[in-house]
Design a protein around this motif. Structure first.
Motif, PDB file in Angstrom:
ATOM      1  N   TRP A 295       0.835  -1.205   0.000  1.00 47.19           N
ATOM      2  CA  TRP A 295       0.000   0.000   0.000  1.00 47.19           C
ATOM      3  C   TRP A 295       0.874   1.263   0.000  1.00 47.19           C
ATOM      4  N   LEU A 296       1.900   1.273   0.864  1.00 42.50           N
ATOM      5  CA  LEU A 296       2.788   2.442   0.925  1.00 42.50           C
ATOM      6  C   LEU A 296       3.552   2.659  -0.380  1.00 42.50           C
ATOM      7  N   SER A 297       3.923   1.561  -1.055  1.00 38.82           N
ATOM      8  CA  SER A 297       4.701   1.695  -2.292  1.00 38.82           C
ATOM      9  C   SER A 297       3.911   2.359  -3.411  1.00 38.82           C
ATOM     10  N   THR A 298       2.581   2.362  -3.302  1.00 33.48           N
ATOM     11  CA  THR A 298       1.764   3.036  -4.319  1.00 33.48           C
ATOM     12  C   THR A 298       1.582   4.517  -3.998  1.00 33.48           C
ATOM     13  N   ARG A 299       1.973   4.936  -2.796  1.00 34.89           N
ATOM     14  CA  ARG A 299       1.764   6.315  -2.385  1.00 34.89           C
ATOM     15  C   ARG A 299       3.045   7.088  -2.094  1.00 34.89           C
ATOM     16  N   VAL A 300       4.135   6.370  -1.823  1.00 35.37           N
ATOM     17  CA  VAL A 300       5.393   7.006  -1.432  1.00 35.37           C
ATOM     18  C   VAL A 300       6.517   6.393  -2.254  1.00 35.37           C
ATOM     19  N   SER A 301       7.498   7.201  -2.636  1.00 37.10           N
ATOM     20  CA  SER A 301       8.610   6.690  -3.436  1.00 37.10           C
ATOM     21  C   SER A 301       9.492   5.754  -2.604  1.00 37.10           C
ATOM     22  N   ALA A 302      10.222   4.889  -3.292  1.00 36.75           N
ATOM     23  CA  ALA A 302      11.110   3.935  -2.613  1.00 36.75           C
ATOM     24  C   ALA A 302      12.173   4.665  -1.801  1.00 36.75           C
ATOM     25  N   LYS A 303      12.687   5.766  -2.326  1.00 37.64           N
ATOM     26  CA  LYS A 303      13.709   6.524  -1.596  1.00 37.64           C
ATOM     27  C   LYS A 303      13.136   7.105  -0.307  1.00 37.64           C
ATOM     28  N   THR A 304      11.916   7.610  -0.359  1.00 38.35           N
ATOM     29  CA  THR A 304      11.272   8.150   0.839  1.00 38.35           C
ATOM     30  C   THR A 304      11.026   7.047   1.864  1.00 38.35           C
ATOM     31  N   LEU A 305      10.600   5.857   1.394  1.00 37.51           N
ATOM     32  CA  LEU A 305      10.398   4.729   2.308  1.00 37.51           C
ATOM     33  C   LEU A 305      11.707   4.318   2.977  1.00 37.51           C
ATOM     34  N   ASP A 306      12.799   4.287   2.211  1.00 39.21           N
ATOM     35  CA  ASP A 306      14.107   3.955   2.791  1.00 39.21           C
ATOM     36  C   ASP A 306      14.510   4.976   3.853  1.00 39.21           C
ATOM     37  N   THR A 307      14.322   6.252   3.543  1.00 39.83           N
ATOM     38  CA  THR A 307      14.660   7.314   4.495  1.00 39.83           C
ATOM     39  C   THR A 307      13.793   7.215   5.744  1.00 39.83           C
ATOM     40  N   LEU A 308      12.497   6.976   5.556  1.00 39.14           N
ATOM     41  CA  LEU A 308      11.586   6.849   6.694  1.00 39.14           C
ATOM     42  C   LEU A 308      11.969   5.659   7.570  1.00 39.14           C
ATOM     43  N   ALA A 309      12.297   4.535   6.958  1.00 39.95           N
ATOM     44  CA  ALA A 309      12.718   3.356   7.724  1.00 39.95           C
ATOM     45  C   ALA A 309      13.996   3.648   8.498  1.00 39.95           C
ATOM     46  N   ALA A 310      14.929   4.334   7.873  1.00 40.07           N
ATOM     47  CA  ALA A 310      16.184   4.678   8.552  1.00 40.07           C
ATOM     48  C   ALA A 310      15.930   5.586   9.755  1.00 40.07           C
TER      49      ALA A 310
END
Length: 128
Positions: free
Chosen positions: A97-112
């Protein structure tokens, strides 16, 4: 890889054939063209990553203690396996669900950032 022998009229009788070697097609980088290869690669990378991350984790220690105090180790195993499957399903569905709304780079940064905050919280707890 393919090999072909071609007649060459300019060669002498002892050199009547020439060996031509064509380089093989490079394999696809992502494995997307072969779904079976892609499936098993993703499966094993996921399995090894999660397996190594869970060794010695609080979930494993909890299951160890519950199994030691129970008369039915297999029931503890089945309950723990079902719980891990459900938490994994939630993670997969939330990630999709998140991958359809947020870019992969943003998800990586958020996880970090989240992991950094957890680390800071744990260190602060140990130091206090």
């Amino acid at each position: 890889m393919s090999f072909s022998l071609q007649n060459d009229p300019e060669l002498t009788a002892t050199e009547s054939h020439k060996l031509t070697i064509e380089p093989p097609e490079p394999p696809p980088i992502t494995g997307e063209s072969d779904p079976k290869t892609s499936f098993w690669r993703i499966f094993w990378v996921t399995f090894v990553t999660i397996f190594l991350a869970e060794i010695g984790d609080k979930t494993q220690v909890t299951v160890l203690l519950m199994s030691a105090g129970s008369q039915s180790s297999w029931v503890v195993f089945l309950g723990a396996a079902a719980a891990l499957i459900m938490t994994s399903l939630i993670g997969v569905l939330l990630g999709k669900w998140l991958s359809t709304r947020v870019s992969a780079k943003t998800l990586d940064t958020l996880a970090a950032v989240v992991l950094l905050l957890i680390t800071v919280g744990l260190v602060a707890d140990v130091l206090s």
